[in-house]
Design a protein around this motif. Structure first.
Motif, PDB file in Angstrom:
ATOM      1  N   TYR A 127     -16.920 -20.427  18.512  1.00  0.00           N
ATOM      2  CA  TYR A 127     -15.885 -19.394  19.077  1.00  0.00           C
ATOM      3  C   TYR A 127     -15.842 -19.532  20.487  1.00  0.00           C
ATOM      4  O   TYR A 127     -14.927 -19.440  21.191  1.00  0.00           O
ATOM      5  CB  TYR A 127     -16.263 -18.003  18.423  1.00  0.00           C
ATOM      6  N   LEU A 128     -17.149 -19.290  21.217  1.00  0.00           N
ATOM      7  CA  LEU A 128     -17.267 -19.249  22.697  1.00  0.00           C
ATOM      8  C   LEU A 128     -17.103 -20.562  23.322  1.00  0.00           C
ATOM      9  O   LEU A 128     -16.801 -20.662  24.504  1.00  0.00           O
ATOM     10  CB  LEU A 128     -18.615 -18.854  23.062  1.00  0.00           C
ATOM     11  N   THR A 129     -17.247 -21.800  22.499  1.00  0.00           N
ATOM     12  CA  THR A 129     -16.898 -22.959  22.778  1.00  0.00           C
ATOM     13  C   THR A 129     -15.232 -23.202  22.815  1.00  0.00           C
ATOM     14  O   THR A 129     -14.645 -23.809  23.958  1.00  0.00           O
ATOM     15  CB  THR A 129     -17.670 -24.255  21.974  1.00  0.00           C
ATOM     16  N   TYR A 130     -14.687 -23.063  21.587  1.00  0.00           N
ATOM     17  CA  TYR A 130     -13.276 -23.526  21.281  1.00  0.00           C
ATOM     18  C   TYR A 130     -12.247 -22.512  21.222  1.00  0.00           C
ATOM     19  O   TYR A 130     -11.033 -22.678  21.465  1.00  0.00           O
ATOM     20  CB  TYR A 130     -13.393 -24.200  19.888  1.00  0.00           C
ATOM     21  N   GLY A 131     -12.711 -21.203  21.345  1.00  0.00           N
ATOM     22  CA  GLY A 131     -11.761 -20.077  21.564  1.00  0.00           C
ATOM     23  C   GLY A 131     -10.747 -20.042  20.167  1.00  0.00           C
ATOM     24  O   GLY A 131     -11.288 -20.410  19.246  1.00  0.00           O
ATOM     25  N   GLY A 132      -9.763 -19.073  20.394  1.00  0.00           N
ATOM     26  CA  GLY A 132      -9.059 -18.748  19.340  1.00  0.00           C
ATOM     27  C   GLY A 132      -7.611 -19.259  19.120  1.00  0.00           C
ATOM     28  O   GLY A 132      -6.710 -18.869  18.350  1.00  0.00           O
ATOM     29  N   MET A 133      -7.265 -20.649  19.375  1.00  0.00           N
ATOM     30  CA  MET A 133      -5.917 -20.915  19.217  1.00  0.00           C
ATOM     31  C   MET A 133      -5.779 -21.256  17.691  1.00  0.00           C
ATOM     32  O   MET A 133      -6.540 -22.034  16.974  1.00  0.00           O
ATOM     33  CB  MET A 133      -5.712 -22.415  19.846  1.00  0.00           C
ATOM     34  N   PRO A 134      -4.822 -20.721  17.009  1.00  0.00           N
ATOM     35  CA  PRO A 134      -4.858 -20.814  15.663  1.00  0.00           C
ATOM     36  C   PRO A 134      -4.767 -22.100  14.899  1.00  0.00           C
ATOM     37  O   PRO A 134      -5.149 -22.449  13.957  1.00  0.00           O
ATOM     38  CB  PRO A 134      -3.535 -19.771  15.239  1.00  0.00           C
ATOM     39  N   GLN A 135      -3.860 -22.862  15.761  1.00  0.00           N
ATOM     40  CA  GLN A 135      -3.724 -24.561  15.320  1.00  0.00           C
ATOM     41  C   GLN A 135      -4.930 -25.084  14.982  1.00  0.00           C
ATOM     42  O   GLN A 135      -5.090 -26.045  14.199  1.00  0.00           O
ATOM     43  CB  GLN A 135      -2.729 -25.216  16.320  1.00  0.00           C
ATOM     44  N   LEU A 136      -6.068 -24.801  15.712  1.00  0.00           N
ATOM     45  CA  LEU A 136      -7.360 -25.398  15.440  1.00  0.00           C
ATOM     46  C   LEU A 136      -7.830 -25.586  14.046  1.00  0.00           C
ATOM     47  O   LEU A 136      -8.825 -26.312  13.931  1.00  0.00           O
ATOM     48  CB  LEU A 136      -8.474 -24.819  16.525  1.00  0.00           C
ATOM     49  N   TYR A 137      -7.643 -24.308  13.272  1.00  0.00           N
ATOM     50  CA  TYR A 137      -7.868 -24.389  12.030  1.00  0.00           C
ATOM     51  C   TYR A 137      -7.463 -25.796  10.989  1.00  0.00           C
ATOM     52  O   TYR A 137      -8.189 -26.096  10.131  1.00  0.00           O
ATOM     53  CB  TYR A 137      -7.603 -23.042  11.184  1.00  0.00           C
ATOM     54  N   LEU A 174     -10.369 -34.361  18.906  1.00  0.00           N
ATOM     55  CA  LEU A 174      -8.887 -33.932  18.609  1.00  0.00           C
ATOM     56  C   LEU A 174      -8.810 -32.530  19.169  1.00  0.00           C
ATOM     57  O   LEU A 174      -7.603 -32.198  19.822  1.00  0.00           O
ATOM     58  CB  LEU A 174      -8.478 -34.068  17.187  1.00  0.00           C
ATOM     59  N   VAL A 175      -9.808 -32.005  19.062  1.00  0.00           N
ATOM     60  CA  VAL A 175      -9.706 -30.259  19.676  1.00  0.00           C
ATOM     61  C   VAL A 175      -9.642 -30.353  21.027  1.00  0.00           C
ATOM     62  O   VAL A 175      -8.718 -29.564  21.489  1.00  0.00           O
ATOM     63  CB  VAL A 175     -10.800 -29.548  19.227  1.00  0.00           C
ATOM     64  N   ASN A 176     -10.326 -31.221  21.712  1.00  0.00           N
ATOM     65  CA  ASN A 176     -10.135 -31.094  23.173  1.00  0.00           C
ATOM     66  C   ASN A 176      -8.763 -31.825  23.605  1.00  0.00           C
ATOM     67  O   ASN A 176      -8.099 -31.166  24.747  1.00  0.00           O
ATOM     68  CB  ASN A 176     -11.436 -32.099  23.813  1.00  0.00           C
ATOM     69  N   ASP A 177      -8.208 -32.688  23.218  1.00  0.00           N
ATOM     70  CA  ASP A 177      -6.871 -33.216  23.306  1.00  0.00           C
ATOM     71  C   ASP A 177      -5.810 -32.079  22.789  1.00  0.00           C
ATOM     72  O   ASP A 177      -4.970 -32.059  23.877  1.00  0.00           O
ATOM     73  CB  ASP A 177      -6.434 -34.588  22.289  1.00  0.00           C
ATOM     74  N   TYR A 178      -6.227 -31.508  21.874  1.00  0.00           N
ATOM     75  CA  TYR A 178      -5.044 -30.342  21.708  1.00  0.00           C
ATOM     76  C   TYR A 178      -5.125 -29.260  22.902  1.00  0.00           C
ATOM     77  O   TYR A 178      -4.143 -28.768  23.248  1.00  0.00           O
ATOM     78  CB  TYR A 178      -5.266 -29.756  20.245  1.00  0.00           C
ATOM     79  N   ASP A 231      -7.142 -17.277  26.541  1.00  0.00           N
ATOM     80  CA  ASP A 231      -7.981 -18.032  25.474  1.00  0.00           C
ATOM     81  C   ASP A 231      -9.174 -18.800  26.202  1.00  0.00           C
ATOM     82  O   ASP A 231      -9.041 -19.551  27.127  1.00  0.00           O
ATOM     83  CB  ASP A 231      -7.091 -19.078  24.902  1.00  0.00           C
ATOM     84  N   ILE A 232     -10.420 -18.532  25.593  1.00  0.00           N
ATOM     85  CA  ILE A 232     -11.623 -19.132  26.018  1.00  0.00           C
ATOM     86  C   ILE A 232     -11.789 -20.533  25.862  1.00  0.00           C
ATOM     87  O   ILE A 232     -12.130 -21.255  26.734  1.00  0.00           O
ATOM     88  CB  ILE A 232     -12.795 -18.697  25.249  1.00  0.00           C
ATOM     89  N   GLY A 233     -11.337 -21.120  24.904  1.00  0.00           N
ATOM     90  CA  GLY A 233     -11.313 -22.763  24.776  1.00  0.00           C
ATOM     91  C   GLY A 233     -10.428 -23.358  25.693  1.00  0.00           C
ATOM     92  O   GLY A 233     -10.631 -24.460  26.270  1.00  0.00           O
ATOM     93  N   LEU A 234      -9.365 -22.634  25.993  1.00  0.00           N
ATOM     94  CA  LEU A 234      -8.431 -23.339  27.048  1.00  0.00           C
ATOM     95  C   LEU A 234      -8.962 -23.168  28.545  1.00  0.00           C
ATOM     96  O   LEU A 234      -8.973 -24.352  29.283  1.00  0.00           O
ATOM     97  CB  LEU A 234      -7.027 -22.450  27.237  1.00  0.00           C
ATOM     98  N   ARG A 235      -9.743 -22.201  28.732  1.00  0.00           N
ATOM     99  CA  ARG A 235     -10.575 -22.276  29.864  1.00  0.00           C
ATOM    100  C   ARG A 235     -11.672 -23.186  29.953  1.00  0.00           C
ATOM    101  O   ARG A 235     -11.903 -23.914  31.014  1.00  0.00           O
ATOM    102  CB  ARG A 235     -11.278 -20.729  30.270  1.00  0.00           C
ATOM    103  N   ASN A 236     -12.414 -23.330  28.867  1.00  0.00           N
ATOM    104  CA  ASN A 236     -13.513 -24.381  28.799  1.00  0.00           C
ATOM    105  C   ASN A 236     -12.887 -25.579  28.802  1.00  0.00           C
ATOM    106  O   ASN A 236     -13.826 -26.629  29.289  1.00  0.00           O
ATOM    107  CB  ASN A 236     -14.189 -24.331  27.458  1.00  0.00           C
ATOM    108  N   SER A 237     -11.814 -26.087  28.405  1.00  0.00           N
ATOM    109  CA  SER A 237     -11.303 -27.408  28.612  1.00  0.00           C
ATOM    110  C   SER A 237     -11.049 -27.756  30.146  1.00  0.00           C
ATOM    111  O   SER A 237     -10.622 -29.014  30.440  1.00  0.00           O
ATOM    112  CB  SER A 237      -9.988 -27.405  27.894  1.00  0.00           C
TER     113      SER A 237
END
Length: 401
Positions: free
Chosen positions: A164-174, A183-187, A285-291
């Motif tokens: 969760y702390l790495t990829y965040g909470g974008m719903p589409q990732l599921y 693919l997650v990073n590309d998204y 979104d944490i994942g967006l920040r991490n990217s």
């Protein structure tokens, strides 16, 4: 399509019906506003006394509805006098002068109305300005930790928390799957580029796109740190990038209006007043920040934990500021009505100095409101130090006081 329910949101939308207000679902792009709308529709459809009118402006079948006149005609044809009518419009900004139809429907109490909208033409944060006095905004966030576990069918353990702390909470990732890291990073990069390049650059007619990109990266590197427009200008100057405080202030406002980042003001706990300089910023979104940053999670853990704690506090409905008292900082002062809680967020209570700082800062506050230290330490979880509670981050992110 399998739609996973988010009852914290759908229940509140249902409770808002009958209050004489148009409901606007707002939030950053791709956080699931459209799916919240579909979930509400699904819940209402179980009652035969309800008549649901749904317009999805991203669906080709509704391409003939492009003006308020065409929208009015469509809705009027589908209203039922013998039922309770509900109108749902997704991406409403794609209908020219939509507000004229909605004001008319609202004034004659023809139906309950729920809308979403967000792109370069109009950010979702601007919906209520078109419907002044008639509209209530309901802010939708990306997935919280509980929803993240449900969406990805994960157990509540340390590895799931790291995910969760790495990829965040974008719903589409599921649908992509967390195991597909490339693919997650590309998204995530695609979502960021869509928001920044399409929504902000086009809407605000920004000519200096590299400056905007540099600003977003600066904020991502400095999550949780007090920063000012002047300090950003000075930093950029050191990188041989010229700007001005006015431009930086405007760009920060654009990012906040698009729900990419959140501005958190500083609050003098003793003097009960807000400061007007050196705000803190956190990502939606944490994942967006991490990217956007270099290096792995380990290099940013303190910042990401603080960001996660902030997001959970606002999800719980708190108004959040950064506290200052006797030259010390309290990470979060969270208020809701007459309730106040104080929260310190840190990675690990690794030594006595850290324990003294995190608990000691809170101990300086002499009121009786709850005080918490949140960290990744399992050893201290559930302990009480001078009346100050320690919570493991996993427990805090699932906490609903």
């Amino acid at each position: 399509m399998n739609i996973i329910n988010r009852p914290d949101y759908t229940d509140k939308v249902l409770r808002l019906f009958g209050k004489g207000l148009i409901i606007a679902l707002t939030g950053q792009r791709r956080v699931g506003k459209s799916f919240i709308m579909k979930q509400v529709i699904n819940l209402l459809s179980h009652d035969d006394n309800n008549n649901i009118i749904y317009v999805d402006k991203e669906d080709e079948q509704f391409s003939t509805i492009s003006t308020h006149t065409e929208l009015t005609q469509y809705v009027d044809r589908h209203l039922r006098a013998d039922k309770t009518n509900y109108l749902f419009i997704d991406e409403v900004q794609n209908i020219k002068e939509f507000e004229l139809t909605l004001r008319s429907l609202h004034s004659r109490e023809a139906c309950e109305i729920v809308i979403t909208g967000s792109n370069a033409k109009m950010l979702s944060s601007e919906l209520s300005t078109y419907l002044s006095g008639r509209c209530v905004e309901y802010y939708i966030q990306s997935l919280d930790y509980n929803e993240f576990l449900e969406f990805h069918q994960l157990p509540d353990n340390d590895q799931s928390l790291i995910n969760y702390l790495t990829y965040g909470g974008m719903p589409q990732l599921y649908r992509i799957g967390l195991q597909e890291k490339d693919l997650v990073n590309d998204y995530l990069h695609n979502v960021y580029n869509t928001i920044v390049l399409k929504d902000i650059v086009e809407r605000e007619d920004i000519r200096n796109v590299p400056l905007l990109r540099n600003l977003v990266r600066f904020v991502s590197d400095n999550v949780g740190k007090p920063i000012s427009a002047t300090s950003i200008v000075n930093y950029l100057k050191s990188q041989r990038v010229e700007s001005s405080t006015k431009v930086i202030i405007n760009y920060l406002d654009y990012l906040c209006n698009a729900f990419i980042i959140h501005r958190v003001n500083r609050y003098d706990i003793h003097g009960k007043r807000l400061f007007e300089v050196n705000d803190k910023f956190y990502f939606e979104d944490i994942g967006l920040r991490n990217s956007l940053v270099q290096g792995g999670l380990a290099q940013s853990m303190e910042k990401v934990i603080e960001n996660a704690v902030y997001l959970h506090l606002i999800r719980l409905g708190y108004n959040v500021t950064v506290g200052y008292l006797q030259k010390t900082e309290i990470d979060f002062v969270a208020t809701k009505g007459d309730q106040i809680i104080y929260v310190q967020a840190t990675y690990l209570l690794s030594n006595e100095e850290t324990v003294a700082r995190e608990f000691g800062n809170l101990a300086l506050i002499k009121d009786n409101f709850p005080k918490y230290v949140v960290s990744m330490d399992s050893l201290y979880s559930g302990t009480n130090y001078q009346g100050i509670h320690h919570m493991h981050l996993r427990d805090f992110l699932r906490w609903k006081p």
